[in-house]
Structure formats: structure tokens, C-alpha cells
Design a protein around this motif. Structure first.
Motif, short mmCIF file in Angstrom:
data_model
loop_
_atom_site.label_atom_id
_atom_site.label_comp_id
_atom_site.label_asym_id
_atom_site.label_seq_id
_atom_site.Cartn_x
_atom_site.Cartn_y
_atom_site.Cartn_z
N THR A 1 -75.07 -45.14 -131.55
CA THR A 1 -75.57 -44.76 -130.23
C THR A 1 -76.81 -43.88 -130.28
O THR A 1 -77.45 -43.67 -129.26
CB THR A 1 -74.49 -44.01 -129.42
OG1 THR A 1 -74.11 -42.83 -130.13
CG2 THR A 1 -73.26 -44.89 -129.20
N SER A 2 -77.15 -43.36 -131.45
CA SER A 2 -78.36 -42.54 -131.56
C SER A 2 -78.99 -42.75 -132.93
O SER A 2 -78.31 -43.08 -133.90
CB SER A 2 -78.03 -41.06 -131.36
OG SER A 2 -77.15 -40.61 -132.36
N GLN B 1 -85.23 -43.97 -128.54
CA GLN B 1 -83.82 -43.60 -128.52
C GLN B 1 -83.03 -44.66 -127.78
O GLN B 1 -83.54 -45.31 -126.86
CB GLN B 1 -83.62 -42.23 -127.84
CG GLN B 1 -84.15 -41.08 -128.65
CD GLN B 1 -83.47 -40.94 -130.01
OE1 GLN B 1 -82.27 -41.11 -130.14
NE2 GLN B 1 -84.26 -40.63 -131.03
N ILE B 2 -81.78 -44.83 -128.16
CA ILE B 2 -80.92 -45.82 -127.53
C ILE B 2 -80.41 -45.22 -126.22
O ILE B 2 -79.62 -44.28 -126.23
CB ILE B 2 -79.75 -46.20 -128.45
CG1 ILE B 2 -80.29 -46.65 -129.80
CG2 ILE B 2 -78.89 -47.28 -127.81
CD1 ILE B 2 -79.26 -46.69 -130.90
N GLY B 3 -80.92 -45.75 -125.11
CA GLY B 3 -80.53 -45.24 -123.80
C GLY B 3 -79.60 -46.20 -123.09
O GLY B 3 -79.25 -47.28 -123.59
N ALA B 4 -79.20 -45.80 -121.88
CA ALA B 4 -78.26 -46.59 -121.09
C ALA B 4 -78.81 -47.98 -120.76
O ALA B 4 -78.07 -48.95 -120.71
CB ALA B 4 -77.89 -45.85 -119.81
N GLY B 5 -80.11 -48.10 -120.52
CA GLY B 5 -80.70 -49.38 -120.16
C GLY B 5 -81.17 -50.21 -121.33
O GLY B 5 -81.74 -51.28 -121.14
N ASP B 6 -80.94 -49.75 -122.55
CA ASP B 6 -81.41 -50.45 -123.74
C ASP B 6 -80.35 -51.43 -124.25
O ASP B 6 -79.17 -51.10 -124.35
CB ASP B 6 -81.75 -49.45 -124.85
CG ASP B 6 -82.91 -48.55 -124.48
OD1 ASP B 6 -83.67 -48.91 -123.56
OD2 ASP B 6 -83.04 -47.48 -125.09
#
Length: 177
Positions: free
Chosen positions: A78-79, A99-104
Motif C-alpha cells: 500500500t505504500s 504514492q499509492i493513493g485511493a484513486g490509483d
């Protein structure tokens, strides 16, 4: 009449068996160093090929999706982290922030490299993320990863990334650690 004493059963004498085992032992002793070298080279080639495959996947997905796609090491999925000896994750970087975000969208989670493989990244300013733009170029343009086997002084492999986003591998010396 007594049976003939010239009868020979279909076995080996002790001397024949000892000579055969001695020859096999000598051949095995000569083959073991070559086999160890073969295994080392196979491990380094396998690990570097997996990274090259991840790079090519990220690059082609960036072009296919017309979006920025990032590649980074991750411990938790997740990161991003700066430890390239962890597994890698490829994701569509919608926020363009590395960074791995919610929309990625996560495209691929790779398996972790073997514990005996030491991977050292260089020329990655943030230490964590390599980004591919929709036209195939990479940021940073000259990233490199050195693959060595822990505790071995045998040569390893270096995967280098060009500004055009293509990866190439070459043999490099390693120091035992």
C-alpha cells in the motif's frame, strides 16, 4: 559330480566397485564448483529478468493507458519504500505523486526477491519510485539496480534504465558481504 567352480554370479567385485566409486567422486568434485557458479548465475539472471519485466510492463502500460505509471518497492502493498530488496508494485499514478493513493489502480504486485539476493538501487533521487510517462520515457532517466548474492564474491548483474525507458543488463563485480 560337484558343480563347477568357474561359475561367476553377475555381480561386481569389491575392487571394481571401489574403483568406480573413486572415479565418480573425482568427477563430482570437479563438477561442484561449476554447478555452484551455474546456480549463482541462474539466480542473478532470474532476479534481474523479473525487474526488467516489471520495467517493461510499467512502460507499456503507461503507453497503453496514456497515463503515468509508477514502479516502486513495497513492504505492505500500500505504500512505497526505498528498499528494493522488497517486492515491487506497479500502479497507475493518477495523483502523479509517486504514492499509492485511493484513486490509483494497482497493475501488478511482484513476488519478493530471494533472501540471498542483495539489490542496490542508484540514481533514483527519491530512492523509491520510477515513473513512466505515456510516451515511454522514465523518471529518473538513468536509474540502475545492482543484483548481488549475499556472502558471495561472484559477479552480479546490473540492470540500467535509459532515458527512453528501456532496461538493459550487464555483468558487474560484487563484493562479499
Amino acid at each position: 559330480m560337484f558343480p563347477s567352480t568357474a561359475f561367476h554370479p553377475g555381480g561386481f567385485t569389491l575392487i571394481e566397485l571401489m574403483v568406480t566409486l573413486s572415479v565418480l567422486a573425482i568427477l563430482a568434485a570437479a563438477a561442484i564448483p561449476n554447478f555452484s557458479s551455474f546456480l549463482h548465475h541462474s539466480r542473478m539472471t532470474s532476479e534481474s529478468s523479473r525487474l526488467s519485466s516489471d520495467i517493461e510492463t510499467a512502460r507499456s502500460e503507461a503507453a497503453r493507458r496514456n497515463a503515468t505509471v509508477s514502479l516502486c518497492p513495497t513492504a505492505d502493498g500500500t505504500s512505497c519504500t526505498d528498499d528494493w530488496s522488497k517486492r515491487r508494485i506497479i500502479f497507475v499514478d493518477a495523483g502523479n505523486d509517486g504514492q499509492i493513493g485511493a484513486g490509483d489502480e494497482v497493475i501488478r504486485n511482484s513476488d519478493a526477491p530471494t533472501a540471498r539476493t542483495s539489490i542496490t538501487a542508484s540514481n533514483i533521487p527519491s530512492g523509491t519510485v520510477v515513473r513512466f510517462r505515456s510516451f515511454g520515457t522514465s523518471t529518473p532517466p538513468n536509474a540502475a539496480w545492482q543484483f548481488c548474492e549475499s556472502g558471495s564474491s561472484s559477479d552480479g548483474l546490473m540492470v540500467s534504465l535509459t532515458g527512453s525507458g528501456r532496461a538493459s543488463a550487464r555483468q558487474v563485480p560484487c563484493n562479499a558481504s
